[in-house]
Design a protein around this motif. Structure first.
Motif, PDB file in Angstrom:
ATOM      1  N   UNK A 105      46.193   4.343 -43.004  1.00  0.00           N
ATOM      2  CA  UNK A 105      47.028   3.230 -43.461  1.00  0.00           C
ATOM      3  C   UNK A 105      48.381   3.691 -43.991  1.00  0.00           C
ATOM      4  N   UNK A 106      48.465   4.906 -44.494  1.00  0.00           N
ATOM      5  CA  UNK A 106      49.722   5.424 -45.040  1.00  0.00           C
ATOM      6  C   UNK A 106      50.729   5.716 -43.926  1.00  0.00           C
ATOM      7  N   UNK A 107      50.258   6.236 -42.797  1.00  0.00           N
ATOM      8  CA  UNK A 107      51.141   6.461 -41.649  1.00  0.00           C
ATOM      9  C   UNK A 107      51.634   5.127 -41.098  1.00  0.00           C
ATOM     10  N   UNK A 108      50.746   4.145 -41.066  1.00  0.00           N
ATOM     11  CA  UNK A 108      51.132   2.818 -40.591  1.00  0.00           C
ATOM     12  C   UNK A 108      52.183   2.203 -41.521  1.00  0.00           C
ATOM     13  N   UNK A 109      51.976   2.321 -42.820  1.00  0.00           N
ATOM     14  CA  UNK A 109      52.939   1.801 -43.789  1.00  0.00           C
ATOM     15  C   UNK A 109      54.295   2.485 -43.625  1.00  0.00           C
ATOM     16  N   UNK A 110      54.295   3.787 -43.398  1.00  0.00           N
ATOM     17  CA  UNK A 110      55.553   4.526 -43.198  1.00  0.00           C
ATOM     18  C   UNK A 110      56.278   4.022 -41.954  1.00  0.00           C
ATOM     19  N   UNK A 121      61.091   0.832 -50.458  1.00  0.00           N
ATOM     20  CA  UNK A 121      60.712   1.090 -51.857  1.00  0.00           C
ATOM     21  C   UNK A 121      59.258   0.725 -52.183  1.00  0.00           C
ATOM     22  N   UNK A 122      58.644  -0.110 -51.367  1.00  0.00           N
ATOM     23  CA  UNK A 122      57.249  -0.509 -51.584  1.00  0.00           C
ATOM     24  C   UNK A 122      56.260   0.438 -50.921  1.00  0.00           C
ATOM     25  N   UNK A 123      56.774   1.422 -50.195  1.00  0.00           N
ATOM     26  CA  UNK A 123      55.918   2.330 -49.444  1.00  0.00           C
ATOM     27  C   UNK A 123      54.947   3.059 -50.376  1.00  0.00           C
ATOM     28  N   UNK A 127      47.370   8.947 -52.460  1.00  0.00           N
ATOM     29  CA  UNK A 127      46.951   9.622 -53.690  1.00  0.00           C
ATOM     30  C   UNK A 127      46.078  10.836 -53.381  1.00  0.00           C
ATOM     31  N   UNK A 128      45.866  11.686 -54.378  1.00  0.00           N
ATOM     32  CA  UNK A 128      44.897  12.766 -54.172  1.00  0.00           C
ATOM     33  C   UNK A 128      43.525  12.158 -53.880  1.00  0.00           C
ATOM     34  N   UNK A 129      42.654  12.936 -53.309  1.00  0.00           N
ATOM     35  CA  UNK A 129      41.356  12.440 -52.871  1.00  0.00           C
ATOM     36  C   UNK A 129      40.575  11.762 -54.011  1.00  0.00           C
ATOM     37  N   UNK A 130      40.782  12.176 -55.244  1.00  0.00           N
ATOM     38  CA  UNK A 130      40.077  11.586 -56.379  1.00  0.00           C
ATOM     39  C   UNK A 130      40.819  10.374 -56.952  1.00  0.00           C
ATOM     40  N   UNK A 131      42.031  10.116 -56.458  1.00  0.00           N
ATOM     41  CA  UNK A 131      42.850   9.023 -56.997  1.00  0.00           C
ATOM     42  C   UNK A 131      42.505   7.670 -56.392  1.00  0.00           C
ATOM     43  N   UNK A 132      43.004   6.624 -57.044  1.00  0.00           N
ATOM     44  CA  UNK A 132      42.799   5.262 -56.573  1.00  0.00           C
ATOM     45  C   UNK A 132      43.800   4.939 -55.468  1.00  0.00           C
ATOM     46  N   UNK A 133      43.380   4.069 -54.580  1.00  0.00           N
ATOM     47  CA  UNK A 133      44.263   3.585 -53.523  1.00  0.00           C
ATOM     48  C   UNK A 133      45.402   2.781 -54.164  1.00  0.00           C
ATOM     49  N   UNK A 134      46.634   2.976 -53.709  1.00  0.00           N
ATOM     50  CA  UNK A 134      47.757   2.213 -54.274  1.00  0.00           C
ATOM     51  C   UNK A 134      47.576   0.711 -54.046  1.00  0.00           C
ATOM     52  N   UNK A 135      47.906  -0.056 -55.052  1.00  0.00           N
ATOM     53  CA  UNK A 135      47.729  -1.497 -55.008  1.00  0.00           C
ATOM     54  C   UNK A 135      48.532  -2.121 -53.866  1.00  0.00           C
ATOM     55  N   UNK A 136      49.742  -1.607 -53.624  1.00  0.00           N
ATOM     56  CA  UNK A 136      50.633  -2.191 -52.629  1.00  0.00           C
ATOM     57  C   UNK A 136      50.249  -1.949 -51.182  1.00  0.00           C
ATOM     58  N   UNK A 137      49.228  -1.154 -50.925  1.00  0.00           N
ATOM     59  CA  UNK A 137      48.817  -0.890 -49.555  1.00  0.00           C
ATOM     60  C   UNK A 137      48.362  -2.173 -48.844  1.00  0.00           C
ATOM     61  N   UNK A 138      47.877  -3.124 -49.605  1.00  0.00           N
ATOM     62  CA  UNK A 138      47.390  -4.382 -49.038  1.00  0.00           C
ATOM     63  C   UNK A 138      48.505  -5.143 -48.325  1.00  0.00           C
ATOM     64  N   UNK A 139      49.745  -5.035 -48.812  1.00  0.00           N
ATOM     65  CA  UNK A 139      50.867  -5.723 -48.167  1.00  0.00           C
ATOM     66  C   UNK A 139      51.039  -5.245 -46.731  1.00  0.00           C
ATOM     67  N   UNK A 140      50.908  -3.950 -46.536  1.00  0.00           N
ATOM     68  CA  UNK A 140      51.103  -3.383 -45.213  1.00  0.00           C
ATOM     69  C   UNK A 140      49.954  -3.746 -44.273  1.00  0.00           C
ATOM     70  N   UNK A 141      48.761  -3.920 -44.820  1.00  0.00           N
ATOM     71  CA  UNK A 141      47.651  -4.365 -43.981  1.00  0.00           C
ATOM     72  C   UNK A 141      47.864  -5.804 -43.524  1.00  0.00           C
ATOM     73  N   UNK A 142      48.344  -6.664 -44.421  1.00  0.00           N
ATOM     74  CA  UNK A 142      48.635  -8.048 -44.033  1.00  0.00           C
ATOM     75  C   UNK A 142      49.775  -8.084 -43.008  1.00  0.00           C
ATOM     76  N   UNK A 143      50.767  -7.238 -43.197  1.00  0.00           N
ATOM     77  CA  UNK A 143      51.868  -7.148 -42.243  1.00  0.00           C
ATOM     78  C   UNK A 143      51.353  -6.693 -40.874  1.00  0.00           C
TER      79      UNK A 143
END
Length: 161
Positions: A105-110, A121-123, A127-143
């Motif tokens: 999803x990060x490559x798609x967002x880029x 700026x919303x990109x 996160x590191x493997x132990x980190x939480x998924x960024x909240x804003x990733x959902x915008x790119x999935x809807x897009x």
């Protein structure tokens, strides 16, 4: 917001959040998100109906729960509820198979950020493997749902955040 053409509302579901993207005649207009809406099917339906009432789309785009390979449990139940709710609305209900054109999803967002520099700026950063998924990733999935439905222009457009 002035209304110029067909309005499409895409609603995406990820773990712990719902995201919506509105396009008007192929131009990206607005984003919205809800954490509370993802807590249960009734909350998700309430959020969906609120977005439909507020944005007045002609088209609703959601992911097909039968082909949502990476979705589980509550996410699938919400997608099924969206599918049924869309059929009850007086709008075109597109339930589409989500295309996986990128490794993650990060490559798609880029890629979206390159096409639409205003959203760079919303990109979200991976996160590191132990980190939480960024909240804003959902915008790119809807897009991506809007793109996969063929309702997104392939040129940068002005829009409001």
């Amino acid at each position: 917001m002035t209304r110029s053409g067909q309005r499409a509302l895409a609603v995406a579901v990820r773990c712990g959040r719902l995201g919506a993207v509105l396009v008007d005649d192929g131009d990206l207009i607005i984003w919205d998100t809800s954490g509370k809406g993802a807590s249960s099917v009734p909350s998700a339906l309430e959020t969906l109906h609120g977005w439909i009432e507020e944005f007045r789309p002609d088209i609703l785009v959601t992911e097909n729960p039968d082909s949502a390979g990476r979705k589980l449990g509550r996410q699938l139940r919400i997608l099924r509820a969206f599918q049924a709710a869309g059929q009850e609305q007086d709008i075109l209900n597109l339930v589409i198979r989500r295309e996986r054109k990128f490794d993650n999803a990060y490559d798609e967002a880029a890629d979206f950020a390159e096409t639409f520099p205003d959203i760079a700026p919303l990109l979200p950063m991976k996160p590191p493997i132990w980190g939480k998924e960024p909240y804003g990733l959902i915008y790119f999935e809807a897009l991506a749902l809007i793109r996969d439905a063929g309702l997104l222009r392939h040129r940068p457009a002005d829009f409001e955040l």
